[in-house]
Write a protein that holds these residues in place. Structure first.
Motif, PDB file in Angstrom:
ATOM      1  N   ALA A  62       1.566  -2.627  -2.872  1.00 56.47           N
ATOM      2  CA  ALA A  62       1.959  -2.555  -4.280  1.00 56.47           C
ATOM      3  C   ALA A  62       3.197  -1.678  -4.334  1.00 56.47           C
ATOM      4  O   ALA A  62       3.352  -0.746  -3.541  1.00 56.47           O
ATOM      5  CB  ALA A  62       0.827  -1.949  -5.108  1.00 56.47           C
ATOM      6  N   GLU A 108       2.858   7.449   0.771  1.00 60.70           N
ATOM      7  CA  GLU A 108       1.879   6.571   0.123  1.00 60.70           C
ATOM      8  C   GLU A 108       0.468   6.813   0.657  1.00 60.70           C
ATOM      9  O   GLU A 108       0.282   7.291   1.782  1.00 60.70           O
ATOM     10  CB  GLU A 108       2.244   5.091   0.357  1.00 60.70           C
ATOM     11  CG  GLU A 108       3.682   4.772  -0.049  1.00 60.70           C
ATOM     12  CD  GLU A 108       3.892   3.328  -0.462  1.00 60.70           C
ATOM     13  OE1 GLU A 108       2.907   2.565  -0.564  1.00 60.70           O
ATOM     14  OE2 GLU A 108       5.065   2.974  -0.690  1.00 60.70           O
ATOM     15  N   GLU A 139       5.984   4.500   3.888  1.00 61.43           N
ATOM     16  CA  GLU A 139       6.587   3.176   3.813  1.00 61.43           C
ATOM     17  C   GLU A 139       8.101   3.320   3.896  1.00 61.43           C
ATOM     18  O   GLU A 139       8.685   4.185   3.242  1.00 61.43           O
ATOM     19  CB  GLU A 139       6.231   2.408   2.536  1.00 61.43           C
ATOM     20  CG  GLU A 139       6.779   0.998   2.720  1.00 61.43           C
ATOM     21  CD  GLU A 139       6.685   0.018   1.572  1.00 61.43           C
ATOM     22  OE1 GLU A 139       6.775  -1.182   1.824  1.00 61.43           O
ATOM     23  OE2 GLU A 139       6.549   0.448   0.443  1.00 61.43           O
ATOM     24  N   ILE A 141      11.256   1.378   2.922  1.00 55.76           N
ATOM     25  CA  ILE A 141      11.754   0.239   2.151  1.00 55.76           C
ATOM     26  C   ILE A 141      13.236   0.063   2.453  1.00 55.76           C
ATOM     27  O   ILE A 141      13.938   1.021   2.804  1.00 55.76           O
ATOM     28  CB  ILE A 141      11.516   0.407   0.634  1.00 55.76           C
ATOM     29  CG1 ILE A 141      12.050   1.753   0.134  1.00 55.76           C
ATOM     30  CG2 ILE A 141      10.049   0.243   0.314  1.00 55.76           C
ATOM     31  CD1 ILE A 141      12.079   1.852  -1.379  1.00 55.76           C
ATOM     32  N   GLY A 232       1.580   2.307  -3.028  1.00 53.04           N
ATOM     33  CA  GLY A 232       2.834   2.560  -3.749  1.00 53.04           C
ATOM     34  C   GLY A 232       3.317   3.990  -3.587  1.00 53.04           C
ATOM     35  O   GLY A 232       2.515   4.918  -3.445  1.00 53.04           O
ATOM     36  N   GLY A 233       4.612   4.164  -3.611  1.00 46.61           N
ATOM     37  CA  GLY A 233       5.227   5.479  -3.433  1.00 46.61           C
ATOM     38  C   GLY A 233       4.764   6.455  -4.519  1.00 46.61           C
ATOM     39  O   GLY A 233       4.763   6.123  -5.691  1.00 46.61           O
TER      40      GLY A 233
END
Ligand code: OOG
Ligand code: MG
Length: 261
Positions: A62, A108, A139, A141, A232-233
């Motif tokens: 997410a 996360e 994560e 990105i 999610g971050g």
């Protein structure tokens, strides 16, 4: 809605950028009418291309689940993507900057499920009951869009900027934690640069999985048992350069590190 040939062409364009570490302009510049279904159709086509080449899908994610991230990116809805086998970097491992465009790192909470989750109506209680354990995750990105400039539909088409991830530290039983008050510190080269707690993610990070299950449910899909999900971050994403070492410390759950070279 886009025809199949256009979906395929856009998926190829975005995936080529990922594999060749090149950026591109966001696709809504060319297709301003792009809808949510189109955006997820392009993401699905990227997934299909990878599976066709023998890549395994090893998890889900997410994104844009925290106010810090939504503010940073100027958007307001969570989005969902997939994790491929080669995204996984071992704890303490290195990532070659030349393989990526302009990576950023996010702290996360990762969940691993032990039972399937299916919407509609999936809620935090169902998520916690179906969670085998949680663990710290970084994560990485790497939006394929120039200067990380995108809108929600463009980012969904681009598999939500997914690029690499590292899980490590200790595993925790969800019942032993209040995930809202679980503290995180992100360090860059030994200096703390971002801080937060689980509640930054939608009030409770399990809510990210509930929303993911509800979104998948609309398409007749589910989060299967045994799935790794990045929720999610928690803080804003931190830019990195060659030579940087990033460490996430998570309360009671140890740490996870990665370096860039
Ligand atoms: C989209 C992906 C965001 C998160 O954890 O919020 C994300 C982006 O900001 O490029 O992974
Ligand atoms: Mg993320």
């Amino acid at each position: 809605s886009l025809d199949i040939a256009t979906v395929e062409a856009l998926a190829e364009r975005l995936e080529d950028c990922e594999l060749q570490a090149r950026d591109t302009l966001k696709i809504t510049d060319d297709y301003p009418e792009l809808g949510w279904e189109d955006a997820y159709a392009i993401q699905d086509e990227i997934r299909r291309r990878k599976i066709d080449r023998g890549v395994r899908i090893v998890g889900l994610k997410a994104g844009l689940t925290s106010h810090a991230k939504m503010r940073q990116m100027g958007v307001n809805t969570p989005v969902f993507g997939f994790l491929a086998d080669y995204f996984s970097v071992p704890e303490g491992g290195g990532i070659a900057m030349r393989e990526l465009i302009h990576p950023k790192v996010e702290p996360e909470i990762a969940f691993v499920t032990k039972a399937a989750l299916r919407g509609p109506g999936c809620h935090i209680g169902a998520v916690l009951a179906a969670t085998d354990f949680i663990m710290p995750a970084l994560e990485i990105i790497d939006s394929r869009y120039r200067d990380f400039k995108f809108d929600l539909k463009s980012v969904v088409a681009d598999n939500c900027s997914s690029s690499r991830f590292v899980v490590g530290g200790r595993i925790g039983a969800p019942a032993r934690f209040d995930l809202r008050t679980l503290g995180v510190v992100l360090e860059k080269n030994g200096t703390p640069v971002a801080f937060g707690a689980g509640a930054a993610v939608l009030g409770h990070p399990a809510q990210a999985l509930a929303m993911l299950a509800n979104e998948l449910g609309k398409r007749g899909e589910e989060i299967p048992a045994g799935t790794l999900v990045l929720s999610g971050g928690i803080t804003e994403a931190v830019s990195v350069q060659a030579g940087d070492n990033l460490t996430l410390r998570m309360q009671s759950l140890g740490s996870v590190s990665v370096r860039f070279y």
